[in-house]
Design a protein around this motif. Sequence first.
Motif, PDB file in Angstrom:
ATOM      1  N   GLN A 134       0.820  -1.213   0.000  1.00 48.43           N
ATOM      2  CA  GLN A 134       0.000   0.000   0.000  1.00 48.43           C
ATOM      3  C   GLN A 134       0.857   1.268   0.000  1.00 48.43           C
ATOM      4  O   GLN A 134       0.399   2.341   0.352  1.00 48.43           O
ATOM      5  N   ARG A 135       2.110   1.146  -0.336  1.00 50.03           N
ATOM      6  CA  ARG A 135       2.989   2.303  -0.499  1.00 50.03           C
ATOM      7  C   ARG A 135       4.102   1.921  -1.464  1.00 50.03           C
ATOM      8  O   ARG A 135       4.350   0.742  -1.693  1.00 50.03           O
ATOM      9  N   SER A 136       4.742   2.878  -2.050  1.00 51.19           N
ATOM     10  CA  SER A 136       5.832   2.598  -2.969  1.00 51.19           C
ATOM     11  C   SER A 136       7.114   3.202  -2.417  1.00 51.19           C
ATOM     12  O   SER A 136       7.111   3.909  -1.411  1.00 51.19           O
ATOM     13  N   ARG A 142       1.135   4.597  -7.581  1.00 50.79           N
ATOM     14  CA  ARG A 142       0.999   4.743  -6.128  1.00 50.79           C
ATOM     15  C   ARG A 142       2.243   5.386  -5.485  1.00 50.79           C
ATOM     16  O   ARG A 142       2.906   4.787  -4.638  1.00 50.79           O
ATOM     17  N   SER A 167      -6.318  11.917  -4.208  1.00 57.26           N
ATOM     18  CA  SER A 167      -5.305  10.858  -4.080  1.00 57.26           C
ATOM     19  C   SER A 167      -4.850  10.667  -2.639  1.00 57.26           C
ATOM     20  O   SER A 167      -4.413   9.584  -2.269  1.00 57.26           O
TER      21      SER A 167
END
Length: 346
Positions: free
Chosen positions: A72-74, A130, A152
Motif C-alpha cells: 500500500q505504499r511505494s 501509487r 489521491s
Amino acid sequence: MPSPLAQPRKHRASGRVTLSDVARAAGVSPSTVSRALRGERAVDPALIERVTAVSDMLGYVPDPAARALASQRSDHVGILIPLLSNALFVDLLDAAQTSFRAAGYQTLMGVTHYSPSEEEQLLREQLLHRPAGLLVTGLDHNPATRQLMARSQVPCVHLMDLPASDGEALYSVGFRQTDASVAMTRHLLAKGRRRIAFAAAQLDPRVMQRLYGWRHALQEAGVFDPALEFLNPAPSSLALGGLMFEQIMQQRPAVDAIFFCNDDLAQGALLAALRMGISVPQQVAVAGFNDLTGSDQMLPTLTTVRTPRARIGQAAAEMLLSLMRGQEPEAPQLDLGFEIVQRQSS
C-alpha cells in the motif's frame, strides 16, 4: 541453505524471477530480501551484499507496481517540473534526488512544458504507480489537477511559489517572486534609473508575478510606463534575449535600464550590446533573474536576483519526507528568500 545455483521458479504468467525466488536462493525471508535490496540501514551490510549477489545472479528485476500493491505504499516519489533545459530546475531536481536517495526513495520525473493539460496527464500517470509522495512545481494548476491531488491523499509539497495567504492549506517551499522583482526594480531606481523596461519570455505564472512586482515598484515611484513592457510567449533563450534587446533599443532609445525576467535573456542582451556598441551600464543598465551559470562571467558581469533553487529542492524533499512519515512539518510554508546580486551591468 538452499544453493543459489538452483534454477529459480519463474512466475507462471510473466516468466519473471520473483522476490520469493531470490529469498529461497539466499536462504532468507522475502521481507528480508526487500529490505536488503532497498539498502535499509537496519539490515546487516554482509547480508545486503549476499542478497544483492544472489539477485544479480538470478537476474531479478524488482516490480515497483507489485511492491506498491502489496505494501500500500511505494518506494518512489513523483516530481513534476516545467523544463529540463533550464538550469534552475536541474539544480532543484538534483538536490531533491540526493535527499530522496539517502532516505531510500527513487524519483519518477515528469516534464510538463508549462502545459496545464500535460501536467494533468502526467499526474494521472504517476498516481497509477501509487507514489509515496509528490513534488509539484508552482501553485497554478487547473481544477482537474487540483482535484486529483486532493482525492489521491498522497502527501504533496509545492516548489518555488508560496501561497498569497499563510493560512492556505498547502505545503510549499520557495520565495515570493513578486517581492524579488520589487527589490530588483528598487535597486535600479536607487541607481538613478527612471526609464526601466521589463522584458519577459515564456510568460508562465512566476514570470507574471515578476511583471507585477516591476509594475508595483514603478507605480510606487511614480514613473510607471506601460509602453515599457516587452512580453514574448516564446521559450526563454540567449538568442531571444539578444533580439529583445535590439527591439527595445530601437523602439525605446530613451530607456536607461532593462530588467529581464530570466538570466539567459539578460545574457543574450549583454552579447547584443557588445555587437551593437552600446555601453552597459553607462548607456543602459541590464539586470536578470535567477543568477544562472555564466552570469558572473559576462562582460560586464550581470546584476541579478539570486534564487536558492538547490536549497528549495533539498528543503522541499525534507518536508515531503516528514509528511510521508506521518510527521507534521514545523511550518506548512517555508520562505527561503532571495538575494540581489549587484555586479557591473547596473
